[in-house]
Design a protein around this motif. Structure first.
Motif, short mmCIF file in Angstrom:
data_model
loop_
_atom_site.label_atom_id
_atom_site.label_comp_id
_atom_site.label_asym_id
_atom_site.label_seq_id
_atom_site.Cartn_x
_atom_site.Cartn_y
_atom_site.Cartn_z
N MET A 1 3.93 3.65 4.58
CA MET A 1 3.09 4.09 5.69
C MET A 1 1.96 4.99 5.22
O MET A 1 0.81 4.86 5.66
CB MET A 1 3.93 4.78 6.76
CG MET A 1 4.84 3.82 7.49
SD MET A 1 5.90 4.70 8.66
CE MET A 1 6.81 3.32 9.36
N VAL A 2 2.26 5.91 4.30
CA VAL A 2 1.22 6.81 3.77
C VAL A 2 0.19 6.01 3.00
O VAL A 2 -1.01 6.22 3.13
CB VAL A 2 1.86 7.92 2.91
CG1 VAL A 2 0.81 8.69 2.15
CG2 VAL A 2 2.69 8.85 3.78
N LYS A 3 0.65 5.06 2.19
CA LYS A 3 -0.26 4.21 1.40
C LYS A 3 -1.19 3.42 2.30
O LYS A 3 -2.39 3.26 2.02
CB LYS A 3 0.54 3.27 0.50
CG LYS A 3 -0.29 2.38 -0.38
CD LYS A 3 0.58 1.46 -1.22
CE LYS A 3 -0.28 0.47 -1.96
NZ LYS A 3 0.53 -0.53 -2.66
N GLN A 4 -0.66 2.89 3.42
CA GLN A 4 -1.46 2.06 4.31
C GLN A 4 -2.45 2.88 5.15
O GLN A 4 -3.34 2.30 5.74
CB GLN A 4 -0.55 1.22 5.20
CG GLN A 4 0.15 0.13 4.43
CD GLN A 4 1.00 -0.78 5.30
OE1 GLN A 4 1.26 -0.50 6.46
NE2 GLN A 4 1.45 -1.89 4.72
N LEU A 5 -2.26 4.18 5.20
CA LEU A 5 -3.23 5.02 5.93
C LEU A 5 -4.55 5.03 5.20
O LEU A 5 -5.59 5.17 5.72
CB LEU A 5 -2.71 6.45 6.06
CG LEU A 5 -1.82 6.70 7.26
CD1 LEU A 5 -1.25 8.12 7.21
CD2 LEU A 5 -2.54 6.48 8.57
#
Length: 163
Positions: free
Chosen positions: A159-163
């Motif tokens: 999720m952090v990477k996709q932000l």
């Protein structure tokens, strides 16, 4: 401020609230977390039925967050049949700057996760079965399916990477 919307959905007991809270904690100050259970049960005391008051209030809180918070997280079971139109409207409202996640787990895995959660004494397997709605995808571009093979650390990193 350019705000980003994150929608986390899935069956009761799948781990939505846990990962939403971990994500909010990781992202830090000013991250708005809108939990369906808090809005529907605690704030409004309404049943999860078609047209219930929480649908509109969740939308209004999420719209408030745009331009005020870097990230707005909407989390809950959020059945597509009841909440889908509102969620799709929010994605459009956020100019498609949205990441949508769905916990696509087996019933057996959901029961295992529920037994390890803080809500394990609030309801049991019979309730989980009554509420069970598998493969309730929102059907929007980029909807990410979260599987039982993924750990909480894996989910948070994704999720952090996709932000």
């Amino acid at each position: 401020m350019d705000s980003k919307l994150i929608i986390i959905r899935g069956n009761s007991g799948s781990g939505k609230t846990t990962i939403a809270k971990k994500l909010q904690h990781h992202l830090g100050h000013g991250t708005l977390l809108i939990a369906q259970d808090v809005v529907r049960r605690d704030m409004l005391k309404v049943d999860d039925r078609e047209g219930n008051l929480s649908i509109e209030l969740i939308r209004q809180i999420a719209e408030y967050g745009k331009g005020r918070c870097e990230v707005v997280i909407v989390e809950g079971i959020l059945y597509a049949s009841r909440y889908g139109a509102m969620l799709k409207d929010l994605i459009h409202f956020y100019d498609q700057k949205a990441n949508t996640y769905y916990f696509d787990l087996s019933f057996e895995e959901t029961v295992i996760r529920h037994h390890s959660s803080s809500k394990k004494n609030d309801f049991g397997e019979d309730s989980l079965r009554a509420w069970w709605n598998p493969h309730d995808y929102l059907g929007v571009d980029g909807e990410t399916l979260l599987t039982e093979e993924m750990s909480q650390d894996d989910l948070l990193k994704l999720m952090v990477k996709q932000l």
